[in-house]
Design a protein around this motif. Sequence first.
Motif, mmCIF file in Angstrom:
data_model
loop_
_atom_site.group_PDB
_atom_site.id
_atom_site.type_symbol
_atom_site.label_atom_id
_atom_site.label_comp_id
_atom_site.label_asym_id
_atom_site.label_seq_id
_atom_site.Cartn_x
_atom_site.Cartn_y
_atom_site.Cartn_z
ATOM 1 N N ILE A 1 0.853 -1.180 0.000
ATOM 2 C CA ILE A 1 0.000 0.000 0.000
ATOM 3 C C ILE A 1 0.894 1.237 0.000
ATOM 4 O O ILE A 1 1.848 1.320 0.779
ATOM 5 C CB ILE A 1 -0.929 0.028 1.224
ATOM 6 N N LEU A 2 0.582 2.177 -0.881
ATOM 7 C CA LEU A 2 1.301 3.449 -0.938
ATOM 8 C C LEU A 2 0.439 4.508 -0.275
ATOM 9 O O LEU A 2 -0.753 4.640 -0.601
ATOM 10 C CB LEU A 2 1.576 3.824 -2.392
ATOM 11 N N ASP B 1 -1.769 -2.737 -4.426
ATOM 12 C CA ASP B 1 -1.591 -3.809 -5.403
ATOM 13 C C ASP B 1 -2.726 -4.824 -5.223
ATOM 14 O O ASP B 1 -3.556 -4.709 -4.317
ATOM 15 C CB ASP B 1 -0.198 -4.452 -5.298
ATOM 16 N N ASP B 2 -2.788 -5.812 -6.110
ATOM 17 C CA ASP B 2 -3.900 -6.762 -6.095
ATOM 18 C C ASP B 2 -3.975 -7.527 -4.776
ATOM 19 O O ASP B 2 -5.068 -7.776 -4.243
ATOM 20 C CB ASP B 2 -3.763 -7.754 -7.255
ATOM 21 N N LEU C 1 -6.529 -8.542 0.540
ATOM 22 C CA LEU C 1 -6.340 -8.591 1.991
ATOM 23 C C LEU C 1 -7.343 -7.686 2.693
ATOM 24 O O LEU C 1 -7.959 -8.066 3.696
ATOM 25 C CB LEU C 1 -4.906 -8.169 2.339
ATOM 26 N N LEU C 2 -7.531 -6.459 2.172
ATOM 27 C CA LEU C 2 -8.448 -5.518 2.810
ATOM 28 C C LEU C 2 -9.902 -5.959 2.672
ATOM 29 O O LEU C 2 -10.752 -5.562 3.466
ATOM 30 C CB LEU C 2 -8.267 -4.125 2.201
ATOM 31 N N ALA C 3 -10.167 -6.763 1.641
ATOM 32 C CA ALA C 3 -11.533 -7.249 1.446
ATOM 33 C C ALA C 3 -11.902 -8.324 2.467
ATOM 34 O O ALA C 3 -13.086 -8.590 2.690
ATOM 35 C CB ALA C 3 -11.697 -7.803 0.032
ATOM 36 N N SER C 4 -10.901 -8.946 3.069
ATOM 37 C CA SER C 4 -11.148 -9.964 4.086
ATOM 38 C C SER C 4 -11.107 -9.332 5.468
ATOM 39 O O SER C 4 -10.750 -8.166 5.629
ATOM 40 C CB SER C 4 -10.103 -11.085 3.980
ATOM 41 N N LEU D 1 3.871 0.666 2.505
ATOM 42 C CA LEU D 1 3.564 -0.312 3.550
ATOM 43 C C LEU D 1 3.663 -1.696 2.929
ATOM 44 O O LEU D 1 2.818 -2.090 2.126
ATOM 45 C CB LEU D 1 2.161 -0.079 4.111
ATOM 46 N N LEU D 2 4.717 -2.407 3.279
ATOM 47 C CA LEU D 2 4.933 -3.762 2.764
ATOM 48 C C LEU D 2 4.375 -4.755 3.776
ATOM 49 O O LEU D 2 4.871 -4.853 4.901
ATOM 50 C CB LEU D 2 6.427 -4.023 2.549
ATOM 51 N N ILE D 3 3.346 -5.470 3.372
ATOM 52 C CA ILE D 3 2.651 -6.379 4.284
ATOM 53 C C ILE D 3 3.106 -7.800 4.017
ATOM 54 O O ILE D 3 3.091 -8.261 2.864
ATOM 55 C CB ILE D 3 1.126 -6.273 4.095
ATOM 56 N N ARG D 4 3.514 -8.492 5.071
ATOM 57 C CA ARG D 4 3.983 -9.863 4.943
ATOM 58 C C ARG D 4 3.111 -10.798 5.777
ATOM 59 O O ARG D 4 2.710 -10.455 6.885
ATOM 60 C CB ARG D 4 5.444 -9.981 5.376
ATOM 61 N N ASP D 5 2.835 -11.947 5.214
ATOM 62 C CA ASP D 5 2.008 -12.964 5.866
ATOM 63 C C ASP D 5 2.807 -14.260 5.918
ATOM 64 O O ASP D 5 3.024 -14.897 4.892
ATOM 65 C CB ASP D 5 0.705 -13.159 5.082
ATOM 66 N N PRO D 6 3.270 -14.656 7.100
ATOM 67 C CA PRO D 6 4.088 -15.880 7.184
ATOM 68 C C PRO D 6 3.347 -17.117 6.713
ATOM 69 O O PRO D 6 3.970 -18.068 6.245
ATOM 70 C CB PRO D 6 4.440 -15.968 8.681
ATOM 71 N N ASP D 7 2.017 -17.107 6.826
ATOM 72 C CA ASP D 7 1.253 -18.263 6.349
ATOM 73 C C ASP D 7 1.397 -18.425 4.843
ATOM 74 O O ASP D 7 1.439 -19.547 4.336
ATOM 75 C CB ASP D 7 -0.225 -18.104 6.711
#
Length: 367
Positions: free
Chosen positions: A191-192, A203-204, A209-212, A288-294
Amino acid sequence: MKHDTALDIVGEIYDAALEADQWPELLTKIAAFCGGANAALVTVDPDINYSSVLTPGANPDSLVAYNRHWWRHDPLSVLAAKTPSGRFISVADIDRDTYFSSAFYNEFRRFTGYGNYGVTVPLFRERNAFSTFVLQTSPKKDEFEAQTLQKTRLMVPHIERAVSIARKLHRLDLQRSLIDCSLRSDHAGLILVDAKQRCLYLDDEAEDLLASETGIVVKNGAVQLRNAKTDIRLKSAIQSCARIEPHRPCGKPIQVQRGHVQSELTIDVLPYRLNTSNPHGAPAAAMLLIRDPDRGKVADVEDLRARFDLTPAEAALALEMLKGDGRAAAAARCGISINTARTHLMRIFEKTGVKRQAELIRVLMDS
C-alpha cells in the motif's frame, strides 16, 4: 516570432512531463503568452480528501485556505468533476446569482486578487480524482479577448497530453520500484500512502487482503489499524518517513493481530521517494509492505513437495523441522502425534536420501 514562441512553450510543456519541477516557471510563461493574469494546475481527489494547486503567482495564504477547506465548496471544481477533458468552462456555465451570493465567493474567492471570468479546463479524470488547467483574469480586465481564448485552445491539448504522459511515467516508476517487493513468498500486499495515511495505491494482493477480515482497514480514504496502539505506531512511522533515507525502514516492523488460527501480519514501513514533485496527484510518503508468514509457508511447502515428491503432510513437517527445536515441537505445530511424525519423518528420509535429522535440515537448507 509569436509562432516560434508558441513552439518553444509547447516543447517546454513536454519537457515538464519528464521534469515536474519545470511547471511553476512554465505556467508563468503560458499565462503571459495567452494573455492571462495567472495560470494554475489543480488536482483534486475527494476520496482521500486531497486538493493541490500549483500556481506561481497566487498568494500562499489563499492556496493554503483553498487546499484545506474551500476546494470542497468551489462550484467550478464541482462542475469540472463532471465535465469531459479538454472542454472549457467558466462562471458563465453555472448559476451566477448563486455563485456570487455563496460563501465561497464572499469569504474566499473575491479576496484572491484575480478576476472571476477565467477559464477552467479538465485535463483528466480517474475514478473521482481529476485535474484542471486554470487561466485567470485580472480584476481590472475581467474577461478574455478572442485571441486569448484562441491561444489557450492551442496550449490546452499539449498540456493535457503532457499530464497524461507524466501520470503514466509515474505509474511505471511506481510499478518498477515495487516489483522487488512483491517477489517474496510471504508477500501479502503493498500500500502506498501519503503523510496523512491516505491510500494512494494498492496492489492486487492488498486489495484482496483488505476485502477480508483483518486488522487493516481503509476508513475515509486513510489506512488504519484496528488496534489503537499499533495504529499510533503506524502513524508515527509514516510521518517519520520524510526524515529517513530511502529504502531504510521507518522503525521496527509492526505486528498486526488476526484470528486465533492465522499468524500475525507484519508491516514494514519504507520511505517512498519517486516523483515527489509530481503535481498531478497526492505526493506519496511511505510504502507499507505487508507480509504474511502463512503465505510463505504455503509457497515453501509447495516447493518442497515439487523438489522431493513429498506429500503435503510430509512437506509441512519437513518445513517445521527446519526450526531445529526437535521432532516433538514440530509435530505439535503441525497438529499431529509424535508417532505420526515419526512415520512421516521415515518417509521424508527415504525421499531426500538422508538418515538423520541433522542431514535432513542441511539438505532442506541447501534446497
